[in-house]
Design a protein around this motif. Structure first.
Motif, PDB file in Angstrom:
ATOM      1  N   PRO A   1       0.784  -1.243   0.000  1.00  0.00           N
ATOM      2  CA  PRO A   1       0.000   0.000   0.000  1.00  0.00           C
ATOM      3  C   PRO A   1       0.811   1.286   0.000  1.00  0.00           C
ATOM      4  O   PRO A   1       0.356   2.295  -0.514  1.00  0.00           O
ATOM      5  CB  PRO A   1      -0.860  -0.102   1.255  1.00  0.00           C
ATOM      6  N   GLU A   2       2.023   1.278   0.580  1.00  0.00           N
ATOM      7  CA  GLU A   2       2.803   2.526   0.647  1.00  0.00           C
ATOM      8  C   GLU A   2       3.625   2.792  -0.617  1.00  0.00           C
ATOM      9  O   GLU A   2       4.264   3.829  -0.723  1.00  0.00           O
ATOM     10  CB  GLU A   2       3.755   2.505   1.849  1.00  0.00           C
ATOM     11  N   MET A   3       3.638   1.863  -1.567  1.00  0.00           N
ATOM     12  CA  MET A   3       4.421   2.035  -2.797  1.00  0.00           C
ATOM     13  C   MET A   3       3.752   3.114  -3.650  1.00  0.00           C
ATOM     14  O   MET A   3       2.605   2.964  -4.054  1.00  0.00           O
ATOM     15  CB  MET A   3       4.480   0.705  -3.553  1.00  0.00           C
ATOM     16  N   SER A   4       4.491   4.218  -3.908  1.00  0.00           N
ATOM     17  CA  SER A   4       3.847   5.333  -4.604  1.00  0.00           C
ATOM     18  C   SER A   4       4.675   5.981  -5.704  1.00  0.00           C
ATOM     19  O   SER A   4       4.190   6.880  -6.372  1.00  0.00           O
ATOM     20  CB  SER A   4       3.460   6.406  -3.589  1.00  0.00           C
ATOM     21  N   CYS A   5       5.932   5.548  -5.891  1.00  0.00           N
ATOM     22  CA  CYS A   5       6.765   6.223  -6.895  1.00  0.00           C
ATOM     23  C   CYS A   5       7.853   5.284  -7.414  1.00  0.00           C
ATOM     24  O   CYS A   5       8.009   4.167  -6.939  1.00  0.00           O
ATOM     25  CB  CYS A   5       7.400   7.476  -6.296  1.00  0.00           C
ATOM     26  N   GLY A   6       8.612   5.775  -8.363  1.00  0.00           N
ATOM     27  CA  GLY A   6       9.699   5.002  -8.934  1.00  0.00           C
ATOM     28  C   GLY A   6      10.776   4.653  -7.927  1.00  0.00           C
ATOM     29  O   GLY A   6      11.399   3.594  -8.015  1.00  0.00           O
ATOM     30  N   HIS A   7      11.008   5.532  -6.964  1.00  0.00           N
ATOM     31  CA  HIS A   7      12.000   5.235  -5.923  1.00  0.00           C
ATOM     32  C   HIS A   7      11.547   4.032  -5.108  1.00  0.00           C
ATOM     33  O   HIS A   7      12.350   3.170  -4.755  1.00  0.00           O
ATOM     34  CB  HIS A   7      12.197   6.448  -5.012  1.00  0.00           C
ATOM     35  N   CYS A   8      10.260   3.968  -4.816  1.00  0.00           N
ATOM     36  CA  CYS A   8       9.707   2.836  -4.058  1.00  0.00           C
ATOM     37  C   CYS A   8       9.928   1.528  -4.819  1.00  0.00           C
ATOM     38  O   CYS A   8      10.398   0.542  -4.249  1.00  0.00           O
ATOM     39  CB  CYS A   8       8.209   3.018  -3.836  1.00  0.00           C
ATOM     40  N   THR A   9       9.579   1.522  -6.106  1.00  0.00           N
ATOM     41  CA  THR A   9       9.716   0.297  -6.879  1.00  0.00           C
ATOM     42  C   THR A   9      11.178  -0.118  -6.985  1.00  0.00           C
ATOM     43  O   THR A   9      11.500  -1.298  -6.882  1.00  0.00           O
ATOM     44  CB  THR A   9       9.094   0.436  -8.283  1.00  0.00           C
ATOM     45  N   ALA A  10      12.064   0.836  -7.173  1.00  0.00           N
ATOM     46  CA  ALA A  10      13.491   0.524  -7.268  1.00  0.00           C
ATOM     47  C   ALA A  10      14.017  -0.066  -5.967  1.00  0.00           C
ATOM     48  O   ALA A  10      14.794  -1.037  -5.977  1.00  0.00           O
ATOM     49  CB  ALA A  10      14.285   1.772  -7.649  1.00  0.00           C
ATOM     50  N   ALA A  11      13.585   0.478  -4.843  1.00  0.00           N
ATOM     51  CA  ALA A  11      14.033  -0.027  -3.540  1.00  0.00           C
ATOM     52  C   ALA A  11      13.552  -1.460  -3.328  1.00  0.00           C
ATOM     53  O   ALA A  11      14.305  -2.318  -2.844  1.00  0.00           O
ATOM     54  CB  ALA A  11      13.532   0.881  -2.429  1.00  0.00           C
TER      55      ALA A  11
ATOM     56  N   GLN B   1      -1.814  -0.242  -9.217  1.00  0.00           N
ATOM     57  CA  GLN B   1      -2.497  -1.242  -8.390  1.00  0.00           C
ATOM     58  C   GLN B   1      -1.828  -1.439  -7.037  1.00  0.00           C
ATOM     59  O   GLN B   1      -2.358  -2.155  -6.186  1.00  0.00           O
ATOM     60  CB  GLN B   1      -2.529  -2.590  -9.131  1.00  0.00           C
ATOM     61  N   LYS B   2      -0.621  -0.831  -6.877  1.00  0.00           N
ATOM     62  CA  LYS B   2       0.181  -0.994  -5.660  1.00  0.00           C
ATOM     63  C   LYS B   2       0.471  -2.478  -5.396  1.00  0.00           C
ATOM     64  O   LYS B   2       0.345  -2.983  -4.296  1.00  0.00           O
ATOM     65  CB  LYS B   2      -0.485  -0.333  -4.458  1.00  0.00           C
ATOM     66  N   ARG B   3       0.868  -3.150  -6.495  1.00  0.00           N
ATOM     67  CA  ARG B   3       1.146  -4.575  -6.436  1.00  0.00           C
ATOM     68  C   ARG B   3       2.567  -4.855  -6.907  1.00  0.00           C
ATOM     69  O   ARG B   3       3.095  -4.180  -7.783  1.00  0.00           O
ATOM     70  CB  ARG B   3       0.194  -5.349  -7.353  1.00  0.00           C
ATOM     71  N   VAL B   4       3.153  -5.882  -6.312  1.00  0.00           N
ATOM     72  CA  VAL B   4       4.468  -6.364  -6.725  1.00  0.00           C
ATOM     73  C   VAL B   4       4.316  -7.839  -7.053  1.00  0.00           C
ATOM     74  O   VAL B   4       3.839  -8.621  -6.224  1.00  0.00           O
ATOM     75  CB  VAL B   4       5.517  -6.177  -5.602  1.00  0.00           C
TER      76      VAL B   4
ATOM     77  N   ALA C   1       9.920 -10.559   3.730  1.00  0.00           N
ATOM     78  CA  ALA C   1      11.015  -9.995   4.526  1.00  0.00           C
ATOM     79  C   ALA C   1      11.856  -9.036   3.690  1.00  0.00           C
ATOM     80  O   ALA C   1      12.276  -7.982   4.187  1.00  0.00           O
ATOM     81  CB  ALA C   1      11.888 -11.117   5.084  1.00  0.00           C
ATOM     82  N   ALA C   2      12.096  -9.375   2.427  1.00  0.00           N
ATOM     83  CA  ALA C   2      12.878  -8.501   1.552  1.00  0.00           C
ATOM     84  C   ALA C   2      12.142  -7.185   1.300  1.00  0.00           C
ATOM     85  O   ALA C   2      12.754  -6.115   1.296  1.00  0.00           O
ATOM     86  CB  ALA C   2      13.187  -9.202   0.230  1.00  0.00           C
ATOM     87  N   ILE C   3      10.825  -7.256   1.110  1.00  0.00           N
ATOM     88  CA  ILE C   3      10.038  -6.040   0.894  1.00  0.00           C
ATOM     89  C   ILE C   3      10.058  -5.189   2.165  1.00  0.00           C
ATOM     90  O   ILE C   3      10.222  -3.970   2.112  1.00  0.00           O
ATOM     91  CB  ILE C   3       8.599  -6.378   0.453  1.00  0.00           C
ATOM     92  N   ARG C   4       9.927  -5.830   3.313  1.00  0.00           N
ATOM     93  CA  ARG C   4       9.981  -5.092   4.589  1.00  0.00           C
ATOM     94  C   ARG C   4      11.364  -4.478   4.797  1.00  0.00           C
ATOM     95  O   ARG C   4      11.485  -3.380   5.335  1.00  0.00           O
ATOM     96  CB  ARG C   4       9.609  -6.022   5.743  1.00  0.00           C
ATOM     97  N   GLN C   5      12.411  -5.186   4.379  1.00  0.00           N
ATOM     98  CA  GLN C   5      13.780  -4.672   4.486  1.00  0.00           C
ATOM     99  C   GLN C   5      13.916  -3.368   3.690  1.00  0.00           C
ATOM    100  O   GLN C   5      14.668  -2.476   4.071  1.00  0.00           O
ATOM    101  CB  GLN C   5      14.777  -5.720   3.980  1.00  0.00           C
ATOM    102  N   ALA C   6      13.161  -3.272   2.595  1.00  0.00           N
ATOM    103  CA  ALA C   6      13.173  -2.052   1.780  1.00  0.00           C
ATOM    104  C   ALA C   6      12.355  -0.934   2.436  1.00  0.00           C
ATOM    105  O   ALA C   6      12.394   0.206   1.983  1.00  0.00           O
ATOM    106  CB  ALA C   6      12.627  -2.346   0.384  1.00  0.00           C
ATOM    107  N   GLY C   7      11.606  -1.278   3.503  1.00  0.00           N
ATOM    108  CA  GLY C   7      10.853  -0.261   4.224  1.00  0.00           C
ATOM    109  C   GLY C   7       9.371  -0.238   3.963  1.00  0.00           C
ATOM    110  O   GLY C   7       8.694   0.753   4.268  1.00  0.00           O
ATOM    111  N   TYR C   8       8.814  -1.313   3.404  1.00  0.00           N
ATOM    112  CA  TYR C   8       7.408  -1.338   3.039  1.00  0.00           C
ATOM    113  C   TYR C   8       6.714  -2.563   3.621  1.00  0.00           C
ATOM    114  O   TYR C   8       7.293  -3.635   3.699  1.00  0.00           O
ATOM    115  CB  TYR C   8       7.264  -1.362   1.503  1.00  0.00           C
ATOM    116  N   ASP C   9       5.452  -2.396   4.007  1.00  0.00           N
ATOM    117  CA  ASP C   9       4.638  -3.524   4.424  1.00  0.00           C
ATOM    118  C   ASP C   9       4.126  -4.223   3.168  1.00  0.00           C
ATOM    119  O   ASP C   9       3.895  -3.573   2.144  1.00  0.00           O
ATOM    120  CB  ASP C   9       3.438  -3.071   5.256  1.00  0.00           C
TER     121      ASP C   9
END
Length: 67
Positions: free
Chosen positions: A6-16, A36-39, A52-60
């Motif tokens: 849900p917190e993914m909102s920009c290119g920086h988020c996707t790259a992280a 869609q805020k989906r990975v 765990a990897a997604i959380r390591q990047a700072g996202y739930d």
């Protein structure tokens, strides 16, 4: 596997997120959909490892049922 991030909102988020997942599985195929805020991840990693990897990047993240 597909995850709602849900917190993914920009290119920086996707790259992280992509960088974090690829750090634990360099062969993983990661596709981010900002609208869609989906990975989507194709990997040999377990669901828990990907989360765990997604959380390591700072996202739930939550697994999308049937994803």
């Amino acid at each position: 596997m597909q995850f709602n991030v849900p917190e993914m909102s920009c290119g920086h988020c996707t790259a992280a997120i992509e960088t974090s997942i690829n750090a634990v599985d360099p062969d993983a195929k990661v596709t981010c959909d900002l609208a869609q805020k989906r990975v989507e991840v194709a990997t040999a990693l377990s669901q828990a490892d990907v989360e765990a990897a997604i959380r390591q990047a700072g996202y739930d993240a939550a697994l999308v049922p049937g994803g």
